[in-house]
Motif scaffolding. Structure first.
Motif, PDB file in Angstrom:
ATOM      1  N   HIS A   1       0.839  -1.202   0.000  1.00  0.00           N
ATOM      2  CA  HIS A   1       0.000   0.000   0.000  1.00  0.00           C
ATOM      3  C   HIS A   1       0.874   1.252   0.000  1.00  0.00           C
ATOM      4  CE1 HIS A   1      -3.381  -2.612   1.105  1.00  0.00           C
ATOM      5  NE2 HIS A   1      -2.562  -3.167   1.973  1.00  0.00           N
ATOM      6  N   PRO A   2       1.508   1.563  -1.135  1.00  0.00           N
ATOM      7  CA  PRO A   2       2.386   2.742  -1.173  1.00  0.00           C
ATOM      8  C   PRO A   2       1.603   4.026  -0.910  1.00  0.00           C
ATOM      9  CG  PRO A   2       2.147   1.770  -3.362  1.00  0.00           C
ATOM     10  CD  PRO A   2       1.432   0.878  -2.406  1.00  0.00           C
ATOM     11  N   ASP A   3       2.311   5.018  -0.424  1.00  0.00           N
ATOM     12  CA  ASP A   3       1.742   6.331  -0.129  1.00  0.00           C
ATOM     13  C   ASP A   3       0.635   6.261   0.916  1.00  0.00           C
ATOM     14  OD1 ASP A   3       3.496   7.733  -1.814  1.00  0.00           O
ATOM     15  OD2 ASP A   3       2.243   7.282  -3.556  1.00  0.00           O
ATOM     16  N   SER A   4       0.918   5.534   1.979  1.00  0.00           N
ATOM     17  CA  SER A   4       0.001   5.424   3.111  1.00  0.00           C
ATOM     18  C   SER A   4       0.498   6.282   4.260  1.00  0.00           C
ATOM     19  CB  SER A   4      -0.084   3.976   3.604  1.00  0.00           C
ATOM     20  OG  SER A   4      -0.724   3.153   2.674  1.00  0.00           O
ATOM     21  N   ALA A   5      -0.438   6.793   5.043  1.00  0.00           N
ATOM     22  CA  ALA A   5      -0.102   7.502   6.271  1.00  0.00           C
ATOM     23  C   ALA A   5       0.149   6.482   7.377  1.00  0.00           C
ATOM     24  CB  ALA A   5      -1.238   8.435   6.663  1.00  0.00           C
ATOM     25  N   VAL A   6       0.885   6.885   8.388  1.00  0.00           N
ATOM     26  CA  VAL A   6       1.201   5.992   9.504  1.00  0.00           C
ATOM     27  C   VAL A   6      -0.082   5.446  10.133  1.00  0.00           C
ATOM     28  CG1 VAL A   6       2.189   5.939  11.835  1.00  0.00           C
ATOM     29  CG2 VAL A   6       3.471   6.976   9.966  1.00  0.00           C
ATOM     30  N   GLY A   7      -1.087   6.279  10.302  1.00  0.00           N
ATOM     31  CA  GLY A   7      -2.354   5.831  10.886  1.00  0.00           C
ATOM     32  C   GLY A   7      -3.028   4.758  10.047  1.00  0.00           C
ATOM     33  N   GLU A   8      -2.934   4.879   8.722  1.00  0.00           N
ATOM     34  CA  GLU A   8      -3.519   3.861   7.841  1.00  0.00           C
ATOM     35  C   GLU A   8      -2.774   2.540   7.976  1.00  0.00           C
ATOM     36  OE1 GLU A   8      -4.929   6.995   4.343  1.00  0.00           O
ATOM     37  OE2 GLU A   8      -2.962   6.041   4.224  1.00  0.00           O
ATOM     38  N   ILE A   9      -1.449   2.612   8.077  1.00  0.00           N
ATOM     39  CA  ILE A   9      -0.644   1.397   8.257  1.00  0.00           C
ATOM     40  C   ILE A   9      -1.011   0.745   9.586  1.00  0.00           C
ATOM     41  CG2 ILE A   9       1.699   0.477   8.513  1.00  0.00           C
ATOM     42  CD1 ILE A   9       2.605   2.910   6.733  1.00  0.00           C
ATOM     43  N   ALA A  10      -1.154   1.565  10.620  1.00  0.00           N
ATOM     44  CA  ALA A  10      -1.526   1.051  11.944  1.00  0.00           C
ATOM     45  C   ALA A  10      -2.887   0.355  11.885  1.00  0.00           C
ATOM     46  CB  ALA A  10      -1.537   2.182  12.970  1.00  0.00           C
ATOM     47  N   SER A  11      -3.830   0.945  11.194  1.00  0.00           N
ATOM     48  CA  SER A  11      -5.165   0.334  11.079  1.00  0.00           C
ATOM     49  C   SER A  11      -5.113  -1.012  10.370  1.00  0.00           C
ATOM     50  CB  SER A  11      -6.113   1.259  10.312  1.00  0.00           C
ATOM     51  OG  SER A  11      -6.369   2.413  11.065  1.00  0.00           O
ATOM     52  N   ARG A  12      -4.358  -1.072   9.278  1.00  0.00           N
ATOM     53  CA  ARG A  12      -4.296  -2.327   8.512  1.00  0.00           C
ATOM     54  C   ARG A  12      -3.545  -3.426   9.253  1.00  0.00           C
ATOM     55  NH1 ARG A  12      -3.588   1.273   4.027  1.00  0.00           N
ATOM     56  NH2 ARG A  12      -1.340   1.088   4.293  1.00  0.00           N
TER      57      ARG A  12
END
Length: 156
Positions: free
Chosen positions: A48-59
């Motif tokens: 998932h390129p160009d993700s925010a840290v919060g999005e990575i944390a959610s996934r």
């Protein structure tokens, strides 16, 4: 094999993989967080390129603080880059670095022989070869591969 045994095997394989990774420059004690967390975050960034840290944390289900630490380690290793989100300058987006850093090349090239011998408690070439072949079969069938990252054991 049942689900519990498969789960326990997965945990044993994760430990084996961690043991096979080369130590980071300055030793493992220099960094917060485990190699496992860094690899989880790195694989999410790749998918998932160009993700925010919060999005990575959610996934990933990891706390945002651990994702931030992992992203910092990946940036230091030359494996990830960050940039401000053009739509919201307060957010930072993370992606894989375009070039493979020396650290990433060393991690990808690390063999499992020593870690596998330690886990099995033997250096018997026959037993090591049998387990390595089984792992190659599992990797070929269960791991996703892109054209840039051919299946284990194939020519590059």
């Amino acid at each position: 094999m049942n689900g519990v045994e498969l789960f326990l095997l997965g945990r044993a394989l994760m430990k084996l993989g961690e043991d096979a990774l080369p130590e980071p420059p300055g030793g493992a004690g220099r960094y917060a967080g485990s190699a496992r967390l860094v690899l989880i975050v790195a694989s999410d960034i790749a998918a998932h390129p160009d993700s925010a840290v919060g999005e990575i944390a959610s996934r990933t289900g990891l706390p945002q603080s651990q994702v931030s630490t992992a992203v910092a380690r990946l940036k230091e290793a030359g494996s990830a880059v960050t940039a401000p989100d053009p739509a919201d300058r307060r957010r930072v987006l993370v992606r894989q670095a375009a070039d493979v850093s020396d650290r990433v090349a060393r991690v990808r090239a690390a063999g499992i022989e020593q870690a596998l011998a330690a886990a099995l408690g033997t250096e018997d070439p026959g037993q090591l070869g049998e387990v390595t072949a089984a792992l190659d079969v599992l990797a070929r069938h269960l791991l996703p591969h892109s054209p840039q990252d051919p299946a284990p054991g194939t020519a590059r």
